[in-house]
Design a protein around this motif. Structure first.
Motif, PDB file in Angstrom:
ATOM      1  N   SER A 206      -5.357   8.414 -54.473  1.00  0.00           N
ATOM      2  CA  SER A 206      -6.791   8.302 -54.843  1.00  0.00           C
ATOM      3  C   SER A 206      -7.493   8.723 -55.416  1.00  0.00           C
ATOM      4  O   SER A 206      -8.328  10.137 -55.442  1.00  0.00           O
ATOM      5  CB  SER A 206      -7.004   7.892 -53.429  1.00  0.00           C
ATOM      6  N   PRO A 207      -8.344   8.083 -56.233  1.00  0.00           N
ATOM      7  CA  PRO A 207      -7.640   7.304 -56.899  1.00  0.00           C
ATOM      8  C   PRO A 207      -6.475   6.389 -58.022  1.00  0.00           C
ATOM      9  O   PRO A 207      -5.916   7.661 -57.806  1.00  0.00           O
ATOM     10  CB  PRO A 207      -8.944   6.849 -58.442  1.00  0.00           C
ATOM     11  N   THR A 208      -6.019   5.346 -58.141  1.00  0.00           N
ATOM     12  CA  THR A 208      -4.753   5.081 -58.800  1.00  0.00           C
ATOM     13  C   THR A 208      -5.773   3.744 -59.233  1.00  0.00           C
ATOM     14  O   THR A 208      -5.805   2.576 -59.830  1.00  0.00           O
ATOM     15  CB  THR A 208      -4.049   5.033 -57.316  1.00  0.00           C
ATOM     16  N   TYR A 209      -4.036   3.710 -59.920  1.00  0.00           N
ATOM     17  CA  TYR A 209      -3.769   2.581 -61.197  1.00  0.00           C
ATOM     18  C   TYR A 209      -4.061   1.466 -60.451  1.00  0.00           C
ATOM     19  O   TYR A 209      -3.290   0.990 -59.550  1.00  0.00           O
ATOM     20  CB  TYR A 209      -2.606   2.444 -61.773  1.00  0.00           C
ATOM     21  N   PRO A 210      -4.741   0.088 -61.325  1.00  0.00           N
ATOM     22  CA  PRO A 210      -4.687  -1.150 -59.423  1.00  0.00           C
ATOM     23  C   PRO A 210      -3.867  -1.754 -60.621  1.00  0.00           C
ATOM     24  O   PRO A 210      -3.763  -2.718 -58.542  1.00  0.00           O
ATOM     25  CB  PRO A 210      -6.207  -1.339 -60.859  1.00  0.00           C
ATOM     26  N   GLY A 211      -3.431  -1.877 -61.189  1.00  0.00           N
ATOM     27  CA  GLY A 211      -1.989  -2.861 -60.856  1.00  0.00           C
ATOM     28  C   GLY A 211      -0.813  -2.432 -60.056  1.00  0.00           C
ATOM     29  O   GLY A 211      -0.127  -3.057 -59.786  1.00  0.00           O
ATOM     30  N   ALA A 212      -0.850  -1.163 -59.730  1.00  0.00           N
ATOM     31  CA  ALA A 212       0.313  -0.476 -58.316  1.00  0.00           C
ATOM     32  C   ALA A 212      -0.865  -0.692 -56.883  1.00  0.00           C
ATOM     33  O   ALA A 212       0.431  -1.471 -56.023  1.00  0.00           O
ATOM     34  CB  ALA A 212       0.452   0.884 -58.388  1.00  0.00           C
ATOM     35  N   LEU A 213      -1.941  -1.237 -56.737  1.00  0.00           N
ATOM     36  CA  LEU A 213      -2.717  -1.698 -56.020  1.00  0.00           C
ATOM     37  C   LEU A 213      -2.176  -3.495 -55.675  1.00  0.00           C
ATOM     38  O   LEU A 213      -2.184  -3.909 -54.675  1.00  0.00           O
ATOM     39  CB  LEU A 213      -4.038  -1.334 -55.752  1.00  0.00           C
ATOM     40  N   ALA A 214      -2.081  -3.479 -56.980  1.00  0.00           N
ATOM     41  CA  ALA A 214      -2.075  -5.496 -56.559  1.00  0.00           C
ATOM     42  C   ALA A 214      -0.471  -5.637 -55.732  1.00  0.00           C
ATOM     43  O   ALA A 214      -0.619  -6.543 -55.849  1.00  0.00           O
ATOM     44  CB  ALA A 214      -2.712  -6.184 -58.074  1.00  0.00           C
ATOM     45  N   ILE A 215       0.321  -5.014 -56.506  1.00  0.00           N
ATOM     46  CA  ILE A 215       1.557  -5.277 -56.249  1.00  0.00           C
ATOM     47  C   ILE A 215       2.118  -4.964 -55.149  1.00  0.00           C
ATOM     48  O   ILE A 215       2.624  -5.926 -54.130  1.00  0.00           O
ATOM     49  CB  ILE A 215       2.267  -4.180 -57.175  1.00  0.00           C
TER      50      ILE A 215
END
Length: 486
Positions: A206-215
């Motif tokens: 936290s924070p992190t890559y938004p693409g990973a959260l979307a997946i």
């Protein structure tokens, strides 16, 4: 119309105005629509796409949108039932987390920049920094290889898998430990599906890559944030999170972290694998920026080794992509691990996509085997270093309060900027876009509530230091417009 206008509202407005145009006549440009409605280029693109889907307009890449010759509105279709069909499974199967497919943050970084807007939100190298000639030569040689258009092994070409194994540099890592995937995003999707069952928790920085959260959310997973500091993820809190959630996977970017730029400290690198092993969990290591160090290939030996190189337990599943240091269209990555987990990962990838096209694999192998590969890495490294310094210098001159919050990274694409308390990210992003510079708000990078407002400023997708300084000037004007006058 205010900046909060949705793509549906914009589409409806344009739909009413279509009679002003003759069939085949060009509509206003995307840039003009962005300025008119005060929204992002992505929102305008969605509105145009909706009209195109109804057959009211046609689009031509590089030319714009035009009123369709047959401007007949498609008959309305009642799709209300889909709301139940798409969301009923949570009640039927008792999943703890619904599948939410939100690609907003990813699409914002993939959208082509509107002419005249300086892209501080880019996620790839500027076209002038991409190895176009080397890629063209590699693709030409690949096309002439015997069997280049035949079906490849589902695991990938053996020579390319061997190259990834050598490139990672872990002792005992062999071709059998590598699976070729269609880019880092595809590799991450496959790995998360393999490691974490629907409804379960997955730990993320936290924070992190938004693409990973979307997946994760699209797969019905619950991303749980674990705080970081200047040395990387807090291992005490990581251990607590494993214990509290029962999670069996942790997604990490230990080198040139996106978005903070932090590199995990040496001490924590050794202990992180032990913490995960004690919890009976995997570490999904996203090594996307290994070739983006600002010191060049000669300094690679000074970079910390990947986590998978110091993993006696088979805990780490490693992802290394060729996309970020080359071109967004060279979507080739290596998925690397040890033990039975690789059989599951292989099975999921085969079921979902069979294999990566052989010509693309052959071209990737040609590229990394050519002398031009190291020359390109040296050139890209120098260019990124120059642009990083240009952005930091310009921030110090034009936005000194924001510059004071920046920790200069030694690799990667971007700076992570802390905004003053009370400054609203969304408002600043919209005002900045109106001023002609696109920036990424910090909120999409957090799985939970952020501690403070941030911006991510990318310097990679810029033509030169002069464009960076102009972009910071525009951003400074946007910040000034939101600050109260004494």
């Amino acid at each position: 119309m205010n900046r909060g206008s949705s793509s549906m509202a914009i589409a409806e407005t344009l739909r009413r105005e279509l009679d002003q145009y003759s069939p085949g006549e060009k509509l206003p440009s995307s840039r003009a629509l962005v300025e008119r409605f005060g929204v992002s280029p992505v929102t305008v693109s969605q509105a145009i796409a909706a009209l195109a889907g109804e057959g009211l307009v046609t689009t031509r890449p590089g030319a714009g949108a035009f009123r369709a010759a047959q401007g007949v509105r498609a008959p309305a279709v009642d799709t209300s039932w889909q709301q139940i069909a798409l969301n009923a499974e949570e009640q039927q199967y008792g999943e703890r987390a619904p599948r939410v497919v939100d690609a907003t943050g990813v699409i914002a970084n993939l959208a082509a920049p509107v002419p005249g807007v300086i892209p501080f939100n880019g996620g790839y190298l500027h076209p002038s920094l991409q190895p176009d000639q080397a890629l063209a030569a590699a693709l030409g040689r690949a096309a002439r290889r015997p069997g280049a258009w035949e079906r490849p092994p589902v695991e990938g070409l053996p020579d390319l898998r061997s190259w990834f194994a050598r490139d990672v540099g872990a002792a005992g890592l062999a071709t059998a430990n590598v699976l070729i995937s269609g880019g880092g995003q595809a590799a991450l999707t496959t790995a998360l599906h393999a490691l974490v069952p629907p409804g379960s928790a997955v730990l993320v920085e936290s924070p992190t890559y938004p693409g990973a959260l979307a997946i994760a959310r699209a797969a019905g997973l619950r991303p749980i944030p674990v705080p970081m500091d200047d040395d990387g993820v807090r291992l005490d809190l990581l251990a607590d999170a494993f214990a509290a959630t029962g999670a069996r996977a942790f997604y990490s970017q230990p080198l040139f972290h996106n978005p903070t730029g932090v590199t995990l400290s040496t001490d924590r690198r050794h202990r992180l694998v032990q913490v995960a092993q004690s919890a009976g969990a995997f570490v999904l290591e996203d090594d996307y920026a290994r070739r983006l160090g600002h010191g060049g290939p000669a300094d690679d030996r000074h970079l910390p080794a990947p986590l998978v190189a110091d993993d006696p337990y088979g805990v780490v599943v490693h992802i290394r992509s060729l996309t970020k240091p080359t071109s967004p269209s060279l979507r080739v990555a290596g998925l690397i691990g040890r033990g039975p987990v690789m059989e599951r990962i292989r099975a999921i990838q085969v079921v979902s996509g069979f294999f990566v096209p052989r010509p693309l694999q052959e071209a990737a192998l040609e590229l990394v085997s050519a002398p031009a590969w190291l020359r390109h890495l040296r050139s890209a490294s120098a260019a990124l270093r120059e642009r990083r310094e240009a952005m930091i210098t310009s921030l110090r001159r034009r936005l000194p309060d924001l510059a004071a919050t920046v920790r200069a990274p030694v690799g990667g694409y971007h700076l992570w900027v802390r905004l003053p308390d009370g400054m609203e990210e969304t408002a600043l992003t919209a005002v900045a876009l109106h001023a002609g510079v696109a920036v990424s708000p910090g909120r999409p990078y957090f799985a939970g509530e952020p501690l403070a407002p941030h911006l991510r400023l990318s310097f990679a997708d810029t033509s030169d230091p002069g464009e960076i300084d102009e972009g910071v000037r525009r951003l400074a004007n946007a910040v000034a417009s939101l600050q109260p006058v004494d």
